[in-house]
Design a protein around this motif. Structure first.
Motif, mmCIF file in Angstrom:
data_model
loop_
_atom_site.group_PDB
_atom_site.id
_atom_site.type_symbol
_atom_site.label_atom_id
_atom_site.label_comp_id
_atom_site.label_asym_id
_atom_site.label_seq_id
_atom_site.Cartn_x
_atom_site.Cartn_y
_atom_site.Cartn_z
ATOM 1 N N GLN A 179 19.513 65.698 62.245
ATOM 2 C CA GLN A 179 20.963 64.999 61.407
ATOM 3 C C GLN A 179 21.881 65.617 61.847
ATOM 4 N N MET A 180 23.000 64.916 62.569
ATOM 5 C CA MET A 180 24.167 65.009 62.820
ATOM 6 C C MET A 180 24.984 65.340 61.861
ATOM 7 N N GLU A 231 23.915 67.937 69.251
ATOM 8 C CA GLU A 231 23.293 66.506 69.059
ATOM 9 C C GLU A 231 23.963 65.273 69.144
ATOM 10 N N LEU A 232 25.004 65.726 68.489
ATOM 11 C CA LEU A 232 26.151 64.544 69.206
ATOM 12 C C LEU A 232 26.536 64.396 70.278
ATOM 13 N N LEU A 233 26.539 65.903 70.997
ATOM 14 C CA LEU A 233 27.012 65.645 72.036
ATOM 15 C C LEU A 233 25.933 64.958 72.935
ATOM 16 N N LEU A 234 24.843 65.487 72.448
ATOM 17 C CA LEU A 234 23.930 64.504 73.655
ATOM 18 C C LEU A 234 23.536 62.915 73.647
ATOM 19 N N CYS A 235 24.234 62.570 72.302
ATOM 20 C CA CYS A 235 24.486 61.116 71.901
ATOM 21 C C CYS A 235 25.645 60.016 72.398
ATOM 22 N N ALA A 236 24.753 59.384 73.430
ATOM 23 C CA ALA A 236 25.321 58.081 74.408
ATOM 24 C C ALA A 236 26.077 57.214 73.345
ATOM 25 N N PRO A 237 27.624 56.921 73.902
ATOM 26 C CA PRO A 237 27.498 55.793 72.886
ATOM 27 C C PRO A 237 26.696 54.577 73.257
ATOM 28 N N GLY A 238 26.942 53.621 71.570
ATOM 29 C CA GLY A 238 26.171 53.286 71.320
ATOM 30 C C GLY A 238 24.436 53.023 71.238
ATOM 31 N N GLU A 239 24.561 54.778 71.711
ATOM 32 C CA GLU A 239 22.632 55.400 70.918
ATOM 33 C C GLU A 239 22.615 54.701 69.883
ATOM 34 N N PRO A 240 21.299 54.224 69.631
ATOM 35 C CA PRO A 240 20.870 54.267 67.897
ATOM 36 C C PRO A 240 20.889 55.120 67.352
ATOM 37 N N VAL A 241 21.305 55.340 65.450
ATOM 38 C CA VAL A 241 21.338 56.095 64.646
ATOM 39 C C VAL A 241 20.911 55.514 63.593
ATOM 40 N N ASP A 242 20.201 55.848 62.272
ATOM 41 C CA ASP A 242 19.828 56.056 60.872
ATOM 42 C C ASP A 242 20.724 56.384 60.737
ATOM 43 N N LEU A 243 20.973 55.926 59.301
ATOM 44 C CA LEU A 243 21.028 55.826 58.370
ATOM 45 C C LEU A 243 20.659 55.775 56.879
ATOM 46 N N ARG A 244 20.241 57.157 56.406
ATOM 47 C CA ARG A 244 20.223 57.105 55.517
ATOM 48 C C ARG A 244 20.381 57.564 53.621
ATOM 49 N N ARG A 245 20.127 56.820 53.188
ATOM 50 C CA ARG A 245 20.601 57.233 51.623
ATOM 51 C C ARG A 245 19.829 58.522 50.988
ATOM 52 N N GLU A 246 20.460 59.018 50.238
ATOM 53 C CA GLU A 246 19.776 61.143 49.710
ATOM 54 C C GLU A 246 20.644 60.392 48.123
ATOM 55 N N PRO A 247 20.166 59.773 47.301
ATOM 56 C CA PRO A 247 20.083 59.341 45.789
ATOM 57 C C PRO A 247 19.456 61.268 45.106
ATOM 58 N N LYS A 248 18.631 61.630 45.737
ATOM 59 C CA LYS A 248 18.800 63.075 44.906
ATOM 60 C C LYS A 248 19.185 63.945 45.787
ATOM 61 N N ASN A 249 20.441 64.284 46.816
ATOM 62 C CA ASN A 249 21.153 64.859 47.163
ATOM 63 C C ASN A 249 21.734 65.921 45.970
ATOM 64 N N PRO A 250 21.937 66.758 45.674
ATOM 65 C CA PRO A 250 22.564 67.557 44.441
ATOM 66 C C PRO A 250 23.557 67.837 44.540
ATOM 67 N N HIS A 251 24.877 67.342 46.342
ATOM 68 C CA HIS A 251 26.273 67.466 46.023
ATOM 69 C C HIS A 251 26.564 66.292 45.437
ATOM 70 N N ASP A 252 25.843 64.654 45.788
ATOM 71 C CA ASP A 252 26.436 63.717 45.668
ATOM 72 C C ASP A 252 25.596 62.914 45.762
ATOM 73 N N ALA A 253 24.787 62.822 44.818
ATOM 74 C CA ALA A 253 24.197 61.348 44.699
ATOM 75 C C ALA A 253 24.543 59.337 45.611
ATOM 76 N N ASN A 254 25.350 59.602 46.228
ATOM 77 C CA ASN A 254 25.836 58.757 46.782
ATOM 78 C C ASN A 254 25.803 58.840 48.368
ATOM 79 N N ALA A 255 24.913 59.947 48.840
ATOM 80 C CA ALA A 255 25.135 60.289 49.747
ATOM 81 C C ALA A 255 23.974 59.673 50.668
ATOM 82 N N VAL A 256 24.682 59.525 52.437
ATOM 83 C CA VAL A 256 24.509 58.625 53.313
ATOM 84 C C VAL A 256 24.142 59.259 54.790
#
Length: 138
Positions: free
Chosen positions: A60-61, A26-51
């Motif tokens: 997901q990349m 998926e990263l290889l398919l992206c072109a520089p400047g292409e929009p990405v979505d950042l999503r907070r994951e407060p319920k992530n079992p490994h890190d409540a601060n995960a984005v």
């Protein structure tokens, strides 16, 4: 800090979806400047601060690094932000985020770099010739 580059980690882990989508592809398919979505994951079992970082195709990349995720997650809640794909270099992806409105600007990859800034953006897969120099050099 209105704009900065962030590393995307975990790009070689499989996604938990049924199709087992490939983060690196998926990263290889992206072109520089292409929009990405950042999503907070407060319920992530490994890190409540995960984005998590997602492409415009909804794949997901990876995640923002654990060192930056708490600060970025807080600012994402408080301020308008826009993120774009910047680059894939070796085992690391990079996104660029801008807070406070407007689109992020991508650094010019052709811009001359000093030896000090080159160390900060070192690519282990690139070729860096030795400087012309001492008698023992080639």
């Amino acid at each position: 800090m209105d704009e900065l580059t962030l590393s995307v980690v975990g790009i070689d882990f499989p996604n938990p979806d049924r199709s087992k989508s490939n983060r690196r592809m998926e990263l290889l398919l992206c072109a520089p400047g292409e929009p990405v979505d950042l999503r907070r994951e407060p319920k992530n079992p490994h890190d409540a601060n995960a984005v998590a970082v997602f492409s415009t195709r909804g794949i997901q990349m990876g995640y923002l690094s654990a060192e930056r995720a708490p600060m970025i997650g807080r600012r994402m809640q408080q301020e308008e932000h826009v993120a774009v794909f910047q680059a894939l270099t070796g085992s690391m992806g990079y996104v660029r985020i801008r807070f406070g409105g407007g689109a992020p600007s991508l650094p010019d990859p052709e811009a001359p770099t000093s030896s000090k800034s080159r160390a900060a953006t070192f690519d282990p897969d690139a070729f860096y010739p030795d400087p012309e120099g001492p008698e023992w050099g080639a």
